[in-house]
Design a protein around this motif. Structure first.
Motif, short mmCIF file in Angstrom:
data_model
loop_
_atom_site.label_atom_id
_atom_site.label_comp_id
_atom_site.label_asym_id
_atom_site.label_seq_id
_atom_site.Cartn_x
_atom_site.Cartn_y
_atom_site.Cartn_z
N HIS A 174 24.23 -2.02 -0.40
CA HIS A 174 22.84 -1.24 -0.32
C HIS A 174 22.05 -1.76 -1.56
CE1 HIS A 174 23.85 0.87 3.19
NE2 HIS A 174 24.97 1.61 2.65
N SER A 175 20.60 -1.85 -1.53
CA SER A 175 19.97 -1.92 -2.37
C SER A 175 19.83 -0.69 -3.38
CB SER A 175 18.55 -2.45 -2.09
OG SER A 175 17.90 -1.30 -1.19
N LYS A 176 19.19 -0.91 -4.73
CA LYS A 176 18.88 0.33 -5.56
C LYS A 176 17.98 1.14 -4.85
CE LYS A 176 19.82 -2.09 -9.99
NZ LYS A 176 19.23 -2.33 -11.14
N GLU A 177 17.10 0.88 -3.97
CA GLU A 177 16.09 1.41 -3.25
C GLU A 177 16.92 2.50 -2.12
OE1 GLU A 177 12.64 3.31 -1.92
OE2 GLU A 177 13.24 2.33 -3.79
N LYS A 178 18.04 1.88 -1.56
CA LYS A 178 18.48 2.66 -0.56
C LYS A 178 19.24 3.84 -1.50
CE LYS A 178 19.16 1.16 3.30
NZ LYS A 178 19.55 0.50 4.35
N VAL A 179 19.91 3.24 -2.43
CA VAL A 179 20.68 4.32 -3.31
C VAL A 179 19.65 5.54 -3.73
CG1 VAL A 179 21.91 4.88 -5.39
CG2 VAL A 179 22.42 2.50 -4.06
N ARG A 180 18.42 5.31 -4.11
CA ARG A 180 17.48 6.21 -4.81
C ARG A 180 17.09 7.15 -3.42
NH1 ARG A 180 12.81 7.64 -4.18
NH2 ARG A 180 12.18 6.13 -2.64
N LYS A 181 16.92 6.66 -2.26
CA LYS A 181 16.78 7.18 -1.17
C LYS A 181 17.87 8.28 -0.73
CE LYS A 181 13.57 4.21 1.10
NZ LYS A 181 13.56 3.18 2.49
N LEU A 182 19.14 7.91 -0.83
CA LEU A 182 20.21 8.71 -0.63
C LEU A 182 20.27 9.72 -1.58
CD1 LEU A 182 23.17 9.08 0.63
CD2 LEU A 182 23.85 8.11 -1.49
N LEU A 183 19.90 9.69 -2.93
CA LEU A 183 20.07 10.93 -3.94
C LEU A 183 18.85 11.78 -3.91
CD1 LEU A 183 21.85 9.09 -6.60
CD2 LEU A 183 22.93 10.50 -4.69
N VAL A 184 17.60 11.08 -3.41
CA VAL A 184 16.53 11.68 -3.53
C VAL A 184 16.19 12.99 -2.80
CG1 VAL A 184 14.93 10.95 -1.52
CG2 VAL A 184 13.82 11.61 -3.60
N GLU A 185 15.52 14.13 -3.38
CA GLU A 185 15.89 15.63 -2.76
C GLU A 185 15.22 15.51 -1.31
OE1 GLU A 185 14.38 20.20 -3.49
OE2 GLU A 185 14.13 18.55 -4.99
N LYS A 186 15.90 16.30 -0.50
CA LYS A 186 15.25 16.26 0.94
C LYS A 186 15.95 17.25 1.88
CE LYS A 186 17.04 11.79 1.75
NZ LYS A 186 18.21 11.68 0.61
#
Length: 303
Positions: A152-164
């Motif tokens: 996974h890309s860093k962007e996808k890691v960010r999306k995993l951890l972002v509040e939602k």
């Protein structure tokens, strides 16, 4: 536990505790005045137990190197403000190596002679931040640095951890995170062989009779699909190699200062957990970490 005689206790295996202190305290309750036996490991959860105002916490470990880690942390907590402690042990990412050398010189006279000798010979660990110095931490950081980018890309890691929301979290994991490559590389890296060889020790898993990689894969999906993962310092460290703003319980504001007041209630002892009562008497509560993974049937029955 004769099989443990083949294990080399000559290195830091865990620089942090990889069990959730919040769940530990929730399970044990907040009753004060207790005598508690705690597996030392990286010391974090033994420190967290001091927030319950116990009579005594005995941090026990068969590996004397782990006790040197706890001893250094203990005396650092005694001496340093919370912010300086975070920088000294490595929770903060900034280059702090020179200052860590100077702070160690201040802490050193407070350490036992054996701990002084160990840390004098391993100052490079202090300079890099001791919370990154364990075998298990290096194993996890390798996954985040070398294996995860293949998945996974860093962007996808960010999306995993972002509040939602919980619904959006679960949908993201199911639709975007759980790929064939994720399952294949995860199961390889966290297999019994690789985990035992590079993360822990094969002897520590003698009593584990399940598929380690499949179990961890299922648990990872369960955790990633919950909103809890968004603020998990453990997951942050595994995926990004750093702690960020999410930190273990014992260094949170308020907890750290309370622990400072109760530091003298923490005693370090080398040996097997089942033998500690011969020295300290009856305990009221226990933090036994994962010792049952490598405890044989006779030892289990004795305990």
């Amino acid at each position: 536990m004769s099989h443990l005689k083949k294990v080399k206790f000559d290195k830091i295996r865990y620089a942090n505790c990889w069990e959730d202190a919040d769940r530990l305290l929730e399970g044990l309750g907040n009753k004060s005045g207790r005598k508690i036996l705690s597996i030392a490991s990286g010391g974090d959860n033994s420190f967290s137990l001091l927030t319950t105002n116990p009579e005594l916490v005995v941090a026990v470990d068969v590996n004397e190197i782990q006790l040197y880690v706890v001893e250094l942390k203990k005396e650092a907590i005694r001496l340093l403000t919370r912010e300086n402690y975070l920088s000294f042990v490595g929770f903060r990412k900034a280059n702090y190596s020179k200052k860590r050398k100077l702070i160690y010189q201040q802490i050193r006279p407070r350490l036992s002679e054996q701990a002084q000798q160990y840390w004098d010979a391993n100052r490079i660990v202090i300079e890099k931040g001791i919370v990154h110095g364990g075998k298990f931490e290096k194993y996890l950081r390798f996954f985040g640095k070398r294996i995860l980018p293949l998945i996974h890309s860093k962007e996808k890691v960010r999306k995993l951890l972002v509040e939602k929301s919980a619904k959006d979290q679960a949908q993201f994991v199911q639709n975007e995170w759980i790929t064939f490559r994720w399952k294949m590389l995860f199961k390889t890296f966290f297999s019994r062989f690789v985990l035992g060889r590079f993360g822990r020790d094969p002897k520590f898993m003698n009593q584990v009779d399940i598929s380690v990689s499949q179990y961890l894969l299922e648990k990872a999906k369960e955790h990633f699909s919950s909103t809890d993962c968004q603020k998990s310092w453990m997951l942050q460290y595994i995926l990004r190699g750093e702690f960020g703003d999410n930190l273990p319980h014992y260094v949170l504001p308020g907890n750290y200062e309370q622990i400072q007041k109760n530091l003298d209630k923490l005693v370090l002892w080398q040996g097997f957990a089942q033998d500690a009562s011969k020295v300290f008497g009856k305990f009221d509560a226990f933090n036994l970490s994962n010792i049952f993974e490598y405890m044989d049937e006779d030892s289990f029955a004795y305990v």
